[in-house]
Design a protein around this motif. Structure first.
Motif, PDB file in Angstrom:
ATOM      1  N   GLY A  58       0.765  -1.231   0.000  1.00  0.00           N
ATOM      2  CA  GLY A  58       0.000   0.000   0.000  1.00  0.00           C
ATOM      3  C   GLY A  58       0.799   1.286   0.000  1.00  0.00           C
ATOM      4  O   GLY A  58       0.256   2.347   0.293  1.00  0.00           O
ATOM      5  N   LEU A  59       2.096   1.225  -0.331  1.00  0.00           N
ATOM      6  CA  LEU A  59       2.862   2.469  -0.438  1.00  0.00           C
ATOM      7  C   LEU A  59       2.445   3.275  -1.653  1.00  0.00           C
ATOM      8  O   LEU A  59       2.579   4.493  -1.695  1.00  0.00           O
ATOM      9  N   HIS A  60       1.971   2.585  -2.682  1.00  0.00           N
ATOM     10  CA  HIS A  60       1.402   3.261  -3.843  1.00  0.00           C
ATOM     11  C   HIS A  60       0.445   2.283  -4.525  1.00  0.00           C
ATOM     12  O   HIS A  60       0.400   1.096  -4.192  1.00  0.00           O
ATOM     13  N   THR A  61      -0.326   2.790  -5.462  1.00  0.00           N
ATOM     14  CA  THR A  61      -1.177   1.954  -6.316  1.00  0.00           C
ATOM     15  C   THR A  61      -0.913   2.382  -7.748  1.00  0.00           C
ATOM     16  O   THR A  61      -1.570   3.267  -8.292  1.00  0.00           O
ATOM     17  N   LYS A  62       0.088   1.771  -8.341  1.00  0.00           N
ATOM     18  CA  LYS A  62       0.521   2.136  -9.691  1.00  0.00           C
ATOM     19  C   LYS A  62       0.777   0.864 -10.492  1.00  0.00           C
ATOM     20  O   LYS A  62       1.266  -0.130  -9.948  1.00  0.00           O
ATOM     21  N   PRO A  63       0.473   0.895 -11.790  1.00  0.00           N
ATOM     22  CA  PRO A  63       0.666  -0.311 -12.604  1.00  0.00           C
ATOM     23  C   PRO A  63       2.136  -0.645 -12.822  1.00  0.00           C
ATOM     24  O   PRO A  63       2.980   0.239 -12.989  1.00  0.00           O
ATOM     25  N   VAL A  64       2.423  -1.935 -12.835  1.00  0.00           N
ATOM     26  CA  VAL A  64       3.752  -2.445 -13.166  1.00  0.00           C
ATOM     27  C   VAL A  64       3.597  -3.378 -14.360  1.00  0.00           C
ATOM     28  O   VAL A  64       2.891  -4.383 -14.282  1.00  0.00           O
ATOM     29  N   VAL A  65       4.230  -3.027 -15.467  1.00  0.00           N
ATOM     30  CA  VAL A  65       4.109  -3.778 -16.715  1.00  0.00           C
ATOM     31  C   VAL A  65       5.477  -4.328 -17.097  1.00  0.00           C
ATOM     32  O   VAL A  65       6.470  -3.591 -17.096  1.00  0.00           O
ATOM     33  N   ILE A  66       5.526  -5.605 -17.419  1.00  0.00           N
ATOM     34  CA  ILE A  66       6.769  -6.261 -17.825  1.00  0.00           C
ATOM     35  C   ILE A  66       6.657  -6.680 -19.287  1.00  0.00           C
ATOM     36  O   ILE A  66       5.697  -7.359 -19.676  1.00  0.00           O
ATOM     37  N   LEU A  67       7.631  -6.266 -20.091  1.00  0.00           N
ATOM     38  CA  LEU A  67       7.662  -6.639 -21.504  1.00  0.00           C
ATOM     39  C   LEU A  67       8.450  -7.945 -21.638  1.00  0.00           C
ATOM     40  O   LEU A  67       9.675  -7.967 -21.482  1.00  0.00           O
ATOM     41  N   ASN A  68       7.739  -9.001 -21.950  1.00  0.00           N
ATOM     42  CA  ASN A  68       8.295 -10.349 -21.943  1.00  0.00           C
ATOM     43  C   ASN A  68       8.898 -10.691 -23.315  1.00  0.00           C
ATOM     44  O   ASN A  68       8.499 -11.667 -23.972  1.00  0.00           O
ATOM     45  N   VAL A  69       9.883  -9.901 -23.714  1.00  0.00           N
ATOM     46  CA  VAL A  69      10.505 -10.048 -25.031  1.00  0.00           C
ATOM     47  C   VAL A  69      11.255 -11.382 -25.094  1.00  0.00           C
ATOM     48  O   VAL A  69      12.044 -11.704 -24.202  1.00  0.00           O
ATOM     49  N   LEU A  70      10.992 -12.155 -26.149  1.00  0.00           N
ATOM     50  CA  LEU A  70      11.600 -13.480 -26.319  1.00  0.00           C
ATOM     51  C   LEU A  70      11.383 -14.374 -25.094  1.00  0.00           C
ATOM     52  O   LEU A  70      12.220 -15.210 -24.762  1.00  0.00           O
ATOM     53  N   ASN A  71      10.248 -14.152 -24.418  1.00  0.00           N
ATOM     54  CA  ASN A  71       9.884 -14.946 -23.233  1.00  0.00           C
ATOM     55  C   ASN A  71      10.903 -14.806 -22.105  1.00  0.00           C
ATOM     56  O   ASN A  71      11.018 -15.695 -21.238  1.00  0.00           O
ATOM     57  N   PHE A  72      11.605 -13.687 -22.085  1.00  0.00           N
ATOM     58  CA  PHE A  72      12.678 -13.475 -21.116  1.00  0.00           C
ATOM     59  C   PHE A  72      12.184 -13.612 -19.681  1.00  0.00           C
ATOM     60  O   PHE A  72      12.904 -14.134 -18.812  1.00  0.00           O
ATOM     61  N   TYR A  73      10.968 -13.139 -19.404  1.00  0.00           N
ATOM     62  CA  TYR A  73      10.464 -13.124 -18.032  1.00  0.00           C
ATOM     63  C   TYR A  73       9.548 -14.307 -17.713  1.00  0.00           C
ATOM     64  O   TYR A  73       8.892 -14.305 -16.669  1.00  0.00           O
ATOM     65  N   ASP A  74       9.511 -15.322 -18.567  1.00  0.00           N
ATOM     66  CA  ASP A  74       8.726 -16.516 -18.227  1.00  0.00           C
ATOM     67  C   ASP A  74       9.142 -17.118 -16.877  1.00  0.00           C
ATOM     68  O   ASP A  74       8.272 -17.530 -16.093  1.00  0.00           O
ATOM     69  N   PRO A  75      10.455 -17.206 -16.566  1.00  0.00           N
ATOM     70  CA  PRO A  75      10.821 -17.764 -15.248  1.00  0.00           C
ATOM     71  C   PRO A  75      10.289 -16.947 -14.073  1.00  0.00           C
ATOM     72  O   PRO A  75       9.934 -17.520 -13.032  1.00  0.00           O
ATOM     73  N   LEU A  76      10.210 -15.615 -14.222  1.00  0.00           N
ATOM     74  CA  LEU A  76       9.674 -14.789 -13.139  1.00  0.00           C
ATOM     75  C   LEU A  76       8.183 -15.053 -12.961  1.00  0.00           C
ATOM     76  O   LEU A  76       7.694 -15.181 -11.832  1.00  0.00           O
ATOM     77  N   ARG A  77       7.462 -15.134 -14.072  1.00  0.00           N
ATOM     78  CA  ARG A  77       6.034 -15.439 -13.963  1.00  0.00           C
ATOM     79  C   ARG A  77       5.828 -16.813 -13.328  1.00  0.00           C
ATOM     80  O   ARG A  77       4.945 -16.987 -12.472  1.00  0.00           O
ATOM     81  N   ALA A  78       6.648 -17.780 -13.728  1.00  0.00           N
ATOM     82  CA  ALA A  78       6.538 -19.120 -13.143  1.00  0.00           C
ATOM     83  C   ALA A  78       6.835 -19.090 -11.656  1.00  0.00           C
ATOM     84  O   ALA A  78       6.195 -19.799 -10.864  1.00  0.00           O
TER      85      ALA A  78
END
Length: 254
Positions: A150-170
């Motif tokens: 609750g320090l802020h309410t702001k969107p965080v968007v990750i660009l998953n280029v070449l599936n780079f962030y698939d491990p983070l989502r997993a």
């Protein structure tokens, strides 16, 4: 005097290295162009190398506004530097890696890495993560955590280029499965995946997709833990009181 938040400004977290794939660099160009076209000021880590240099250069090239936030130690050392292998230093995209237009960049000098993150966060209305290394991961995860508490309410968007962030989502999904993350908090971060065929990622309009994800973010789906960060109370004997209220006030302009 605290710096007011500009709801249209966007913090972009990304690498001071180029990476090995052209798609990462092209995604940075796409994002920089889109931010400038949409009149969304860029706030970033202030580097002119790697993906940092590409995204900020693209914003400048297309008439946008750029604010770089840099710790003094890095300024004194001549910049953040490439943290990857020497073989990644040659750009796959010969675009916007020179210093042309850098005089138009607003530069904020801060004392520490933590001050950098605070300064960036309090100036913007949202966050975008491009591929990067340890620093990029840490910055993205911290602003997600700040939403959660609750320090802020702001969107965080990750660009998953070449599936780079698939491990983070997993990892996030595993945290939910194992009871460490509440299921509704999966909505604290939005992954933009691009085409299912990664061969199309070079030409995908990552910038437009990022802006659409920011604008389409539904903060109402986020169930934050709301603490009163300004509340003062009596501290039990033996505890140490810090001026955290003043810290948060300076951080977010409350």
């Amino acid at each position: 005097m605290s710096t007011p938040t500009n709801p249209s400004a966007i913090a972009v977290y990304c690498a001071s290295s180029l990476g090995n794939q052209k798609a990462y660099q092209l995604a940075a160009i796409s994002l920089g162009c889109a931010l400038a076209t949409a009149e969304r000021p860029l706030v970033y880590g202030g580097g002119s190398r790697g993906i940092m240099g590409i995204v900020s250069g693209a914003v400048l090239e297309h008439g946008g506004h750029v604010t770089g936030v840099v710790p003094f130690a890095m300024v004194a050392a001549g910049g953040e530097g490439d943290k990857a292998d020497e073989t990644t230093k040659t750009p796959a995209v010969a675009y916007l890696l020179n210093e042309k237009g850098r005089e138009k960049t607003e530069t904020i000098i801060v004392k520490s890495m933590h001050d950098r993150k605070i300064e960036m966060a309090k100036r913007v209305g949202g966050f975008i993560g491009l591929p990067g290394g340890f620093g990029t991961y840490e910055e993205i995860l911290e602003v997600i955590c700040w939403t959660q508490i609750g320090l802020h309410t702001k969107p965080v968007v990750i660009l998953n280029v070449l599936n780079f962030y698939d491990p983070l989502r997993a990892q996030i999904q595993l945290g939910i499965k194992e009871g460490f993350i509440q299921p509704h908090n999966e909505h604290l971060v939005v992954f933009v995946d691009g085409p299912s065929d990664v061969n199309e990622h070079d030409t995908f309009d990552w910038g437009k997709a990022a802006i659409d994800a920011l604008d389409g973010w539904d903060g109402g789906r986020v169930q934050c833990k709301h603490f009163d960060w300004q509340k003062e109370q009596e501290i039990p004997a033996g505890w140490i009181r810090t001026s955290f209220g003043a810290f948060v006030s300076g951080m977010f302009g409350f």
